[in-house]
Write a protein that holds these residues in place. Sequence first.
Motif, PDB file in Angstrom:
ATOM      1  N   TYR A  67      -9.935  -3.558   1.687  1.00  0.00           N
ATOM      2  CA  TYR A  67      -9.531  -2.598   2.703  1.00  0.00           C
ATOM      3  C   TYR A  67      -8.009  -2.521   2.804  1.00  0.00           C
ATOM      4  O   TYR A  67      -7.309  -3.517   2.621  1.00  0.00           O
ATOM      5  CB  TYR A  67     -10.098  -2.993   4.077  1.00  0.00           C
ATOM      6  CG  TYR A  67     -11.596  -2.856   4.173  1.00  0.00           C
ATOM      7  CD1 TYR A  67     -12.167  -1.754   4.789  1.00  0.00           C
ATOM      8  CD2 TYR A  67     -12.440  -3.823   3.628  1.00  0.00           C
ATOM      9  CE1 TYR A  67     -13.541  -1.618   4.879  1.00  0.00           C
ATOM     10  CE2 TYR A  67     -13.818  -3.700   3.708  1.00  0.00           C
ATOM     11  CZ  TYR A  67     -14.363  -2.598   4.338  1.00  0.00           C
ATOM     12  OH  TYR A  67     -15.720  -2.464   4.410  1.00  0.00           O
ATOM     13  N   GLY A  68      -7.522  -1.331   3.119  1.00  0.00           N
ATOM     14  CA  GLY A  68      -6.100  -1.134   3.353  1.00  0.00           C
ATOM     15  C   GLY A  68      -5.816  -1.070   4.837  1.00  0.00           C
ATOM     16  O   GLY A  68      -6.711  -1.306   5.664  1.00  0.00           O
TER      17      GLY A  68
ATOM     18  N   TRP B 254       0.821  -1.218   0.000  1.00  0.00           N
ATOM     19  CA  TRP B 254       0.000   0.000   0.000  1.00  0.00           C
ATOM     20  C   TRP B 254       0.852   1.263   0.000  1.00  0.00           C
ATOM     21  O   TRP B 254       0.315   2.368   0.021  1.00  0.00           O
ATOM     22  CB  TRP B 254      -0.908  -0.004   1.240  1.00  0.00           C
ATOM     23  CG  TRP B 254      -1.824  -1.168   1.280  1.00  0.00           C
ATOM     24  CD1 TRP B 254      -1.625  -2.365   1.912  1.00  0.00           C
ATOM     25  CD2 TRP B 254      -3.087  -1.299   0.617  1.00  0.00           C
ATOM     26  NE1 TRP B 254      -2.677  -3.211   1.701  1.00  0.00           N
ATOM     27  CE2 TRP B 254      -3.588  -2.585   0.905  1.00  0.00           C
ATOM     28  CE3 TRP B 254      -3.834  -0.443  -0.194  1.00  0.00           C
ATOM     29  CZ2 TRP B 254      -4.807  -3.035   0.408  1.00  0.00           C
ATOM     30  CZ3 TRP B 254      -5.045  -0.887  -0.684  1.00  0.00           C
ATOM     31  CH2 TRP B 254      -5.517  -2.168  -0.387  1.00  0.00           C
TER      32      TRP B 254
ATOM     33  N   GLY C  36      -0.877   4.212   2.474  1.00  0.00           N
ATOM     34  CA  GLY C  36      -2.037   4.154   1.608  1.00  0.00           C
ATOM     35  C   GLY C  36      -2.290   5.499   0.943  1.00  0.00           C
ATOM     36  O   GLY C  36      -1.831   6.547   1.421  1.00  0.00           O
TER      37      GLY C  36
ATOM     38  N   HIS D 220     -11.152   1.763   4.534  1.00  0.00           N
ATOM     39  CA  HIS D 220     -11.522   2.045   3.144  1.00  0.00           C
ATOM     40  C   HIS D 220     -10.410   2.824   2.451  1.00  0.00           C
ATOM     41  O   HIS D 220      -9.832   3.745   3.029  1.00  0.00           O
ATOM     42  CB  HIS D 220     -12.821   2.851   3.089  1.00  0.00           C
ATOM     43  CG  HIS D 220     -14.025   2.066   3.521  1.00  0.00           C
ATOM     44  ND1 HIS D 220     -14.583   1.077   2.758  1.00  0.00           N
ATOM     45  CD2 HIS D 220     -14.776   2.139   4.645  1.00  0.00           C
ATOM     46  CE1 HIS D 220     -15.628   0.561   3.386  1.00  0.00           C
ATOM     47  NE2 HIS D 220     -15.759   1.193   4.544  1.00  0.00           N
ATOM     48  N   GLU D 221     -10.112   2.442   1.216  1.00  0.00           N
ATOM     49  CA  GLU D 221      -8.968   3.025   0.519  1.00  0.00           C
ATOM     50  C   GLU D 221      -9.299   3.422  -0.914  1.00  0.00           C
ATOM     51  O   GLU D 221     -10.316   3.011  -1.472  1.00  0.00           O
ATOM     52  CB  GLU D 221      -7.808   2.026   0.480  1.00  0.00           C
ATOM     53  CG  GLU D 221      -6.740   2.260   1.541  1.00  0.00           C
ATOM     54  CD  GLU D 221      -6.020   3.591   1.393  1.00  0.00           C
ATOM     55  OE1 GLU D 221      -6.213   4.301   0.394  1.00  0.00           O
ATOM     56  OE2 GLU D 221      -5.242   3.925   2.305  1.00  0.00           O
TER      57      GLU D 221
ATOM     58  N   LYS E 167      -5.069   7.085   0.714  1.00  0.00           N
ATOM     59  CA  LYS E 167      -5.978   7.938   1.487  1.00  0.00           C
ATOM     60  C   LYS E 167      -5.204   8.911   2.372  1.00  0.00           C
ATOM     61  O   LYS E 167      -5.477  10.121   2.376  1.00  0.00           O
ATOM     62  CB  LYS E 167      -6.909   7.075   2.343  1.00  0.00           C
ATOM     63  CG  LYS E 167      -7.889   7.883   3.180  1.00  0.00           C
ATOM     64  CD  LYS E 167      -8.928   7.005   3.859  1.00  0.00           C
ATOM     65  CE  LYS E 167      -8.324   6.088   4.878  1.00  0.00           C
ATOM     66  NZ  LYS E 167      -9.364   5.316   5.609  1.00  0.00           N
TER      67      LYS E 167
END
Length: 376
Positions: free
Chosen positions: A332-333, A258, A277, A337-338, A279
């Motif tokens: 999912y990361g 990620w 990630g 949520h990603e 996000k």
Amino acid sequence: MKKTLLILLYLSLSIYANPLSVKATNDVDYFQSGDERFWCPISGFNLKENYKTSFVSTLNNGRKRQYASITFLVKDNEEYGIDLNNVQVIDWSSEKYIDAAKAYYVVGSKVKPLLANESKIAFKKEKDAKDFIKKYNGKIISFEDAIKLSQKTLKADYKKQKTINMKKIYPKGKKIFEKRCSQDIDPTDYLEINELKADIINNNLCKKLKESQLQTVAMYIWNVKRFGDLDSIKNRVVVEEDEKCPVCGMFVAKYPRWAAQIIYSHGNHEHKFSFDGVKDLMKFYFDPKRWISSNNHMVNNDNIKQILVTDYYSQEAIDGAKAYYVIGSDVYGPMGHELIPFERLEDAETFKADHSGKLIIEFDKLKEEEIYKLDE
């Protein structure tokens, strides 16, 4: 007569029971949720088997965590951040949880440590600690000193254990995995090793294993297979072991699949920030001053040299500004949520169809409010 014989047998076994065993002798209190609650989230060690050295903490997000020893509490604090004024520890004598800050800790006794060079066990009463020392050696220290000692030796303890794992544990784990487990286990589906162990049991991913075998194979899957396949990928987002995400504080190297980065350039200087990630990368991109010192004038969008994200399929580093992102999927990361990145639009479309994605969006179309909605 039969009942009397059973009682005598129990008493005789008790005489020879190991008085320094860290295994629970009474009912165990579990503080974590889900089927993974039986194991330490950092080490994967069984909490019942290591109950008399266990700790309980509350993360900054309110989530309870339970550890097999103080070493793993300190390791978790290094990454997530723990309120050390709100920690509980097992009282060796009563096997009940007590306020860790008020306990008396015996360090250097004959109790075998789980990972560190010296065990650190807690007592509610100073008298109990002193009586224990008379039999099994050691000295009394405070909670603060126990934490400092664990922090001081943490890196060396893990380095020593890694050598042992490489020589003994991982080869055994590999044999068990190849002979007794489904070869389709994907370690990247789990955020903690205790989640992996729970899934192995609940979904019969391996033939029946003893706890020691389960721990061995889980350590191999988690520490070797999770990273091993990535070694052949040359063009990866390179992250150093000590790099933390400036948004969530987690060690990014733990989540290589990620990893994402923003590199700023100003004159002859470069500054790199790594994230676990997209996000968190986007949160930083929209408002960097929220996450770092406002004195760092280099960090503004005019000075961005490069944005790198990890293509979900190829695991290669790609240009984040040119990538396609799938939002709202069932994947999912590390932070929930990603935004799932892809270099090619057709890959993003395939992923969206396979994983119930809601939207494919390009980098320059992303909005700050949409990023924070992913946390809801």
